[in-house]
Design an enzyme around this catalytic site. Structure first.
Site, short mmCIF file in Angstrom:
data_model
loop_
_atom_site.label_atom_id
_atom_site.label_comp_id
_atom_site.label_asym_id
_atom_site.label_seq_id
_atom_site.Cartn_x
_atom_site.Cartn_y
_atom_site.Cartn_z
N ASP A 56 6.09 1.66 7.07
CA ASP A 56 5.57 1.31 5.75
C ASP A 56 6.66 0.56 4.99
O ASP A 56 7.71 1.13 4.69
CB ASP A 56 5.19 2.61 5.03
CG ASP A 56 4.69 2.41 3.62
OD1 ASP A 56 4.72 1.28 3.10
OD2 ASP A 56 4.29 3.42 3.01
N ASP A 81 0.59 -6.75 -0.31
CA ASP A 81 0.69 -7.06 -1.74
C ASP A 81 0.18 -5.88 -2.59
O ASP A 81 0.87 -5.44 -3.52
CB ASP A 81 -0.11 -8.32 -2.04
CG ASP A 81 0.18 -8.93 -3.39
OD1 ASP A 81 1.23 -8.63 -3.99
OD2 ASP A 81 -0.65 -9.73 -3.86
#
Length: 183
Positions: free
Chosen positions: A10, A34
């Site tokens: 991540d 995003d």
């Protein structure tokens, strides 16, 4: 000499100086990387992005360009936002150059900030439809070319790849290009 490493994970959890965001041109958040960066980073990132839109980037950030903001609540110092191109086979050469520009421009902005560690996602390899192996060749090849022999560059450029499949694609391309350092 800069180390290029690959990790599956991540990007919002990376403790680095710069996290690169595969941003929407609006700079106001979106899906994928995003959206995750904006959600985890909190309102300070969005506030700075709004300031950028109100000043230098009234029409949004152009594809292939990069700009920095705070990292907000992320375990990083800054976010460098870059807008990757949508993959279109009939415009491959132009769009491949724009994708390479995302990496070059992000590294330029990171260097201006004095960043020693930079974490990249696989820009354009998600919803923008870039074939993963080709995205990996452009990403790894561009980064390797930019950092080769550069004094004062980052100590580490880390590609943080979401999912085992994307990690394996980048690892395979990394082996083909003679780049190692997978974690």
């Amino acid at each position: 000499m800069t180390r290029i490493t690959l990790v599956e994970g991540d990007i919002t959890a990376q403790q680095v100086d710069v996290v690169v965001n595969a941003a929407h041109s609006s700079l106001l958040g979106g899906g994928g990387v995003d959206g995750a960066i904006h959600r985890r980073g909190g309102p300070r990132i969005l506030a700075e992005c709004r300031e950028l839109r109100a000043s230098r980037y009234g029409r949004g950030l152009a594809t292939g360009r990069a700009v920095a903001t705070t990292a907000g609540d992320l375990p990083a110092r800054w976010v460098v936002h870059t807008v990757g191109p949508v993959h279109l086979a009939d415009e491959y050469e132009e769009r491949a150059e724009l994708l390479a520009s995302c990496y070059r421009e992000s590294l330029r902005v990171a260097a201006e900030l004095g960043a020693r560690t930079v974490a990249f996602p696989a820009v354009s390899a998600g919803i923008f439809g870039w074939p993963p192996a080709d995205a990996a060749r452009i990403a790894l090849g561009t980064v390797a070319a930019v950092v080769a022999g550069r004094e004062g560059g980052p100590e580490e450029v880390r590609f943080v790849l979401f999912g085992a499949e994307m990690y394996e694609v980048f690892a395979g391309v990394g082996r083909e290009l003679g780049l190692t350092g997978q974690e």
